[in-house]
Design a protein around this motif. Structure first.
Motif, PDB file in Angstrom:
ATOM      1  N   THR A   1       2.451   2.165  21.452  1.00  0.00           N
ATOM      2  CA  THR A   1       2.245   1.603  20.125  1.00  0.00           C
ATOM      3  C   THR A   1       1.391   0.365  20.312  1.00  0.00           C
ATOM      4  OG1 THR A   1       4.464   2.368  19.636  1.00  0.00           O
ATOM      5  CG2 THR A   1       3.501   0.851  18.060  1.00  0.00           C
ATOM      6  N   TYR A   2       0.320   0.244  19.522  1.00  0.00           N
ATOM      7  CA  TYR A   2      -0.681  -0.783  19.807  1.00  0.00           C
ATOM      8  C   TYR A   2      -0.776  -1.731  18.619  1.00  0.00           C
ATOM      9  CZ  TYR A   2      -1.389   3.057  22.932  1.00  0.00           C
ATOM     10  OH  TYR A   2      -1.148   4.057  23.833  1.00  0.00           O
TER      11      TYR A   2
ATOM     12  N   VAL B   1       9.867   2.099  10.623  1.00  0.00           N
ATOM     13  CA  VAL B   1       9.877   2.965  11.812  1.00  0.00           C
ATOM     14  C   VAL B   1       8.439   3.291  12.203  1.00  0.00           C
ATOM     15  CG1 VAL B   1      10.584   5.213  12.722  1.00  0.00           C
ATOM     16  CG2 VAL B   1      12.081   3.968  11.135  1.00  0.00           C
ATOM     17  N   ILE B   2       8.127   3.041  13.451  1.00  0.00           N
ATOM     18  CA  ILE B   2       6.763   3.295  13.914  1.00  0.00           C
ATOM     19  C   ILE B   2       6.781   4.321  15.041  1.00  0.00           C
ATOM     20  CG2 ILE B   2       4.706   2.206  14.905  1.00  0.00           C
ATOM     21  CD1 ILE B   2       5.581  -0.300  13.356  1.00  0.00           C
TER      22      ILE B   2
ATOM     23  N   TYR C   1      -1.906   2.467  15.730  1.00  0.00           N
ATOM     24  CA  TYR C   1      -2.670   1.240  15.948  1.00  0.00           C
ATOM     25  C   TYR C   1      -2.502   0.384  14.702  1.00  0.00           C
ATOM     26  CZ  TYR C   1      -5.076   3.492  19.807  1.00  0.00           C
ATOM     27  OH  TYR C   1      -5.363   4.112  20.992  1.00  0.00           O
ATOM     28  N   ILE C   2      -1.969  -0.821  14.861  1.00  0.00           N
ATOM     29  CA  ILE C   2      -1.794  -1.700  13.701  1.00  0.00           C
ATOM     30  C   ILE C   2      -2.497  -3.000  14.069  1.00  0.00           C
ATOM     31  CG2 ILE C   2      -0.149  -2.653  12.059  1.00  0.00           C
ATOM     32  CD1 ILE C   2       1.890  -0.651  13.180  1.00  0.00           C
ATOM     33  N   LEU C   3      -3.613  -3.256  13.388  1.00  0.00           N
ATOM     34  CA  LEU C   3      -4.542  -4.243  13.922  1.00  0.00           C
ATOM     35  C   LEU C   3      -4.837  -5.386  12.954  1.00  0.00           C
ATOM     36  CD1 LEU C   3      -7.098  -1.652  15.365  1.00  0.00           C
ATOM     37  CD2 LEU C   3      -5.085  -2.597  16.487  1.00  0.00           C
ATOM     38  N   GLY C   4      -5.381  -6.448  13.531  1.00  0.00           N
ATOM     39  CA  GLY C   4      -5.902  -7.564  12.740  1.00  0.00           C
ATOM     40  C   GLY C   4      -4.798  -8.290  12.003  1.00  0.00           C
ATOM     41  N   LYS C   5      -5.064  -8.576  10.745  1.00  0.00           N
ATOM     42  CA  LYS C   5      -4.120  -9.381   9.964  1.00  0.00           C
ATOM     43  C   LYS C   5      -3.264  -8.506   9.047  1.00  0.00           C
ATOM     44  CE  LYS C   5      -7.303 -13.328   9.984  1.00  0.00           C
ATOM     45  NZ  LYS C   5      -6.741 -14.031  11.134  1.00  0.00           N
ATOM     46  N   THR C   6      -2.870  -7.360   9.542  1.00  0.00           N
ATOM     47  CA  THR C   6      -2.085  -6.429   8.728  1.00  0.00           C
ATOM     48  C   THR C   6      -0.664  -6.951   8.483  1.00  0.00           C
ATOM     49  OG1 THR C   6      -3.368  -4.556   9.501  1.00  0.00           O
ATOM     50  CG2 THR C   6      -1.130  -4.077   8.733  1.00  0.00           C
ATOM     51  N   VAL C   7      -0.177  -6.713   7.252  1.00  0.00           N
ATOM     52  CA  VAL C   7       1.212  -7.036   6.910  1.00  0.00           C
ATOM     53  C   VAL C   7       1.851  -5.765   6.353  1.00  0.00           C
ATOM     54  CG1 VAL C   7       2.718  -8.464   5.472  1.00  0.00           C
ATOM     55  CG2 VAL C   7       0.562  -9.410   6.327  1.00  0.00           C
ATOM     56  N   ILE C   8       2.982  -5.377   6.917  1.00  0.00           N
ATOM     57  CA  ILE C   8       3.686  -4.158   6.480  1.00  0.00           C
ATOM     58  C   ILE C   8       5.098  -4.552   6.061  1.00  0.00           C
ATOM     59  CG2 ILE C   8       4.547  -1.895   7.249  1.00  0.00           C
ATOM     60  CD1 ILE C   8       2.188  -1.754   9.158  1.00  0.00           C
ATOM     61  N   GLY C   9       5.567  -3.982   4.969  1.00  0.00           N
ATOM     62  CA  GLY C   9       6.884  -4.342   4.437  1.00  0.00           C
ATOM     63  C   GLY C   9       8.040  -3.710   5.190  1.00  0.00           C
ATOM     64  N   LYS C  10       9.197  -3.719   4.522  1.00  0.00           N
ATOM     65  CA  LYS C  10      10.440  -3.187   5.115  1.00  0.00           C
ATOM     66  C   LYS C  10      10.559  -1.693   4.836  1.00  0.00           C
ATOM     67  CE  LYS C  10      12.706  -6.232   2.773  1.00  0.00           C
ATOM     68  NZ  LYS C  10      13.595  -7.126   2.082  1.00  0.00           N
TER      69      LYS C  10
ATOM     70  N   GLY D   1       3.061   9.508  13.564  1.00  0.00           N
ATOM     71  CA  GLY D   1       2.175   9.352  14.717  1.00  0.00           C
ATOM     72  C   GLY D   1       0.712   9.192  14.355  1.00  0.00           C
ATOM     73  N   GLY D   2      -0.001   8.456  15.212  1.00  0.00           N
ATOM     74  CA  GLY D   2      -1.452   8.378  15.098  1.00  0.00           C
ATOM     75  C   GLY D   2      -1.961   7.700  13.836  1.00  0.00           C
ATOM     76  N   VAL D   3      -1.184   6.817  13.267  1.00  0.00           N
ATOM     77  CA  VAL D   3      -1.649   6.092  12.079  1.00  0.00           C
ATOM     78  C   VAL D   3      -2.466   4.878  12.540  1.00  0.00           C
ATOM     79  CG1 VAL D   3      -0.833   4.599  10.198  1.00  0.00           C
ATOM     80  CG2 VAL D   3       0.174   6.863  10.521  1.00  0.00           C
ATOM     81  N   TYR D   4      -3.578   4.619  11.864  1.00  0.00           N
ATOM     82  CA  TYR D   4      -4.446   3.481  12.195  1.00  0.00           C
ATOM     83  C   TYR D   4      -4.510   2.581  10.968  1.00  0.00           C
ATOM     84  CZ  TYR D   4      -8.805   1.053  13.519  1.00  0.00           C
ATOM     85  OH  TYR D   4      -9.760   0.106  13.819  1.00  0.00           O
ATOM     86  N   ILE D   5      -4.151   1.305  11.126  1.00  0.00           N
ATOM     87  CA  ILE D   5      -4.210   0.372   9.985  1.00  0.00           C
ATOM     88  C   ILE D   5      -4.866  -0.911  10.457  1.00  0.00           C
ATOM     89  CG2 ILE D   5      -2.910  -0.850   8.209  1.00  0.00           C
ATOM     90  CD1 ILE D   5      -0.549   0.925   8.795  1.00  0.00           C
TER      91      ILE D   5
END
Ligand code: UD1
Ligand code: CA
Length: 467
Positions: free
Chosen positions: A272-273, A285-286, A291-300, A306-310
């Motif tokens: 997980t990156y 749940v990840i 790939y979760i990059l930069g200034k991303t904010v994810i809630g609860k 699998g293989g999601v890129y944000i």
């Protein structure tokens, strides 16, 4: 926070970085999306120094340009000045070049420009220790499993600092020492300047070693201390592509640990990156390969299959991102569902409960509350209201070869399959669009817009039995 008016931070970033075998200057190589120098500047900023000096030499212009262009993005507000090192003859020469800057300050914290994993807490503790112990020189020492390539810290019988010996100059016994110089130091500015004036070239490359100043300060009967830290990984110096990969790996591991500690579920942390600045709410749940990059904010309570890129995006609570979804610079409100294989391009907004499904692409568009774009669509430059249903294969034709145009789809519109909207065009609320229509004109509220050839049936023109 008030600036520490007596403190200057100096970052050494002029070296050739020969072992990287790269045309990009070493401090600009990215670790988790941010250049090494960016990580160092961010950590330095937290000490609130009165000035930060960056010593540049090899690739000076590109290093300076990159720093200037990114300071705001890195939240660095301390004044940053560049110091040119003309003669690239070692870390000692780099600091010598900065004397005109250093002499304005009482205390100087020096950092190598190739240690992306440094921890700001350690820098704070080093400075605190330096002041409390009334030292004139301090070096951060760590014990590493493999000290090869690093300067070794030698200690006196009583455990106090003796000297630093570079790997290239070490004899067999010295090579066995596992306590290494991390390349992070605190100095009394006057003592440092005196010591710099006494440096002589050393080693196979005839370099001026900054590390020798600590020995010289001790010779002046001033206090030199080794500050130790358990977390040896923060001292990793990036000299090669292999060390760059190692640094990246460690940064990912750190982030995974931090997220799990705060209640995020990572099914396979090692696959997980997640970039350091990303924020994720508890019980999200990840799955592996995200790939979760930069200034991303994810809630609860979100689920990322699998293989999601944000990248640089915001997600509310209870969002589901199915396998293979790709999201860039977009806003997704709570309870939305995306994917599998949905694509949100920059400036897309999904309002609460919206759905974007299989192989649909959204660009610069608002998808209203509860609206659905479930199959094989392209929606670009569009304002869509709430409760809209978009049939499979619907396309907004937003580009006329020169300009982009807007499509407006108001609340509760029902769109049949395989519709083209030739923008600019507006469809008013509660309108219906017949399947297969190419819509070029405004469709009034509550009406049916249909634009296709009527079907004809030609008898006996079908497939012949024995064809
Ligand atoms: C240096 C230390 C070593 C330490 C290690 C930690 C010296 C002499 N040795 O070795 O004790 O264990 O870092 O990672 O300092 N630089 C300049 N100008 C120059 C040469 C270098 O600005 O002329 C900069 C480089 O860009 C780099 C830093 O100084 O950021 C250190 O140089 P590097 O060549 O990486 O030194 P190491 O051999 O790793
Ligand atoms: Ca190095």
């Amino acid at each position: 926070m008030v600036a520490q008016k007596n403190l200057c931070i100096l970052i050494l970033a002029a070296g050739k970085g020969t072992r990287m075998k790269s045309s990009l200057p070493k401090p600009l190589h990215a670790v988790c999306g941010t250049p090494i120098l960016g990580h160092i500047l961010k950590a330095a900023q937290t000490l609130n120094p009165a000035a930060v000096g960056v010593v540049v030499g090899h690739g000076a212009q590109v290093v300076m340009d990159t720093v200037k262009n990114n300071l705001a993005g890195w939240n660095v507000t301390a004044p940053v000045v560049f110091v040119q090192q003309n003669d690239l003859s070692g870390s000692g020469s780099a600091v010598k070049a900065a004397i005109p800057l250093l002499q304005k300050f009482e205390t100087v914290l020096i950092l190598n420009g190739d240690t992306p994993l440094l921890r700001m807490e350690t820098l704070h503790d080093m400075l605190h220790c330096f002041e409390k112990e009334r030292a004139s020189g301090l070096v951060l020492g760590v014990n590493v499993p493999n000290p090869q390539g690093y300067g070794r810290i030698l200690r006196e019988q009583d455990g106090t600092f003796q000297a630093i010996v570079e790997d290239a100059d070490a004899d067999e016994d010295t090579k066995k020492v596992t306590e290494i110089n991390s390349g992070m130091y605190v100095f009394n500015s006057n003592s440092l300047q005196t010591a710099l004036s006494q440096l002589t070239p050393q080693g196979p490359k005839n370099e001026f070693y900054l590390t020798d100043t600590l020995f010289l300060i001790k010779q002046m009967n001033q206090r030199v201390i080794v500050f130790t830290s358990e977390d040896y990984k923060q001292a990793l110096g990036v000299n090669s592509k292999a060390q760059l990969a190692e640094a990246q790996q460690i940064m990912w591991e750190r982030k995974a640990q931090e997220l799990m500690d705060s209640g995020v579920t990572l099914l396979q942390p090692a696959q997980t990156y997640i970039d350091p600045e990303v924020q994720i709410g508890a019980d999200t749940v990840i799955c592996p390969g995200c790939y979760i990059l930069g200034k991303t904010v994810i809630g609860k309570n979100c689920v990322l299959e699998g293989g999601v890129y944000i990248k640089d995006s915001t997600m509310g609570d209870n969002v589901t991102l199915k396998m293979g979804t790709y999201v860039e610079e977009s806003m997704v409100e709570e309870a939305c569902q995306l994917g599998p294989y949905a694509h949100l391009r920059p400036k897309s907004v999904l309002k609460k409960g919206a759905k974007v499904g299989n192989f649909s692409e959204i660009k610069k568009a608002v998808i209203g509350e509860g609206s659905k774009v479930n199959h094989l669509s392209y929606i670009g430059d569009t304002q869509m209201g709430a409760g809209v249903n978009v049939g499979a294969g619907t396309i907004t034709c937003n580009y006329d070869g020169k300009n982009k145009h807007q499509t407006v789809i108001e609340d509760h519109v029902f769109i049949g399959s395989n519709v083209n909207f030739v923008a600019p065009v507006t469809v008013h609320e509660y309108a219906k669009i017949g399947a297969g229509s190419t819509i070029t004109k405004e469709v009034p509220a509550h009406s049916l817009g249909i634009a296709r050839e009527r079907q004809v049936v030609l008898e006996n023109k079908g497939v012949k039995k024995n064809d």
